[in-house]
Design an enzyme around this catalytic site. Sequence first.
Site, short mmCIF file in Angstrom:
data_model
loop_
_atom_site.label_atom_id
_atom_site.label_comp_id
_atom_site.label_asym_id
_atom_site.label_seq_id
_atom_site.Cartn_x
_atom_site.Cartn_y
_atom_site.Cartn_z
N PRO A 1 1.24 -1.18 -0.20
CA PRO A 1 0.73 -0.14 0.35
C PRO A 1 1.14 1.17 0.04
CG PRO A 1 -0.65 -2.03 1.84
CD PRO A 1 0.87 -2.08 0.91
N GLU A 2 0.31 2.77 -0.87
CA GLU A 2 1.41 3.19 -0.63
C GLU A 2 0.34 4.46 -0.76
OE1 GLU A 2 2.24 3.48 -5.16
OE2 GLU A 2 2.93 1.47 -5.19
N HIS B 1 -4.87 -16.21 9.72
CA HIS B 1 -3.45 -14.83 9.68
C HIS B 1 -4.46 -13.31 10.29
CE1 HIS B 1 -2.59 -17.02 6.36
NE2 HIS B 1 -3.10 -17.43 6.32
N ARG C 1 20.42 16.99 -6.88
CA ARG C 1 20.89 15.42 -6.00
C ARG C 1 21.23 15.15 -7.85
NH1 ARG C 1 22.70 13.64 -1.79
NH2 ARG C 1 21.59 11.71 -2.79
#
Length: 287
Positions: free
Chosen positions: A2-3, A93, A155
Site C-alpha cells: 500500500p502506498e 492470519h 541531487r
Amino acid sequence: MPELPEVETVRRTLNQLVIDKKIERVSVLLPRIIQHPDDIQAFAVMLEGETIRSVERRGKFLRFMLDRYTLVSHLRMEGRYGVYRSDEPMEKHTHVVFHFTDGTELRYKDVRQFGTMHVYPKDRDLLEAPLKKLGLEPLDEAFTPEAFRVKIEKRKTKIKPLLLNQEYIVGIGNIYVDEALFLAGIHPEREAHTLSAAETAKLHEAIVETLKDAVAAGGSSIKSYVNGQGEIGMFQHKLKMYGRKDEACLTCGTAIVKTVLAGRGTHFCPVCQPLKSKRGKRETLKS
C-alpha cells in the site's frame, strides 16, 4: 505494498470505525509484528484503558493517536485492519486484536506477516524510528514547489529512485511515481539536478494531482488491497502508464516501455518522456 493513497484511504475509513473506542485489552498472536517496546506484555499493558482519539498518517504509516501514547502501524505488503463483533469467528492470519469495551474488536490481519507496530509516548514517535527520517509529505501545505525544488535540485540521482526514497518525499511509491513522471513529461532516468525550474514545478504539480486523484478514487487495488471496510480502490482503472507495457500511450500512441530501474518495474513513453543528454539531445532508452 500500500502506498500513500491506499494508506490515506485506510486512515479515513478507520476514523469512521474506531474513534472514541476504548481498548479493554490487546491480544498479540504473532509477537514479531511488535517492534517497540521489545516486551510484548508491556506493549499490551501500555494500550489497556487507552482510547483512540484519531487516526493520522505519516507517509505510508498509520498513527493511532491515543490518550497517552501513539501506535505506529505499517501495513507492508498485505496488512489490513477490520472491525468485528467479538463473537465473530477469527479469520486466518489475524495477528493482533484490540478488544474494545463496547464488545467490538479491531483486528489486524497480515498474510505475509511483514507488518510492524511501534508504541511510543504521545508524539515521541516522530522523533524515533521508523518515522524520524521521513521526508516531505506531498499532500501537506508545506510541500510547496519551492520546498520540492530545494529538496531535489542538487541531487545527481536519477529522478525515479529519488522520488521513491522516503527520506526525500514520503509515500509516493512505484505506481504513482510512474504516473506522475508521465504526467510531467519527464523520463524516469533523468538526473534530478538536470531538471529545469519549469520541469521541477511541473513535476511538483503532477505529484500532487496524481496523489489527490488516487485518494479520491480510494487508491489502487493492483493485488490484494482493500480498505477497512473490505472495499477495493478504483484508481487502477485510471492508470495511464503503470502496468501497461507494450500498450499504446494514450497521448501519442507509441508503445509503452517497461524496464527495471533501481530494482523496480518502470513504465514510460519514449516519445512523451524523452531522455535528454547533458547536451540537450534526445535519447531513447532501449527496453
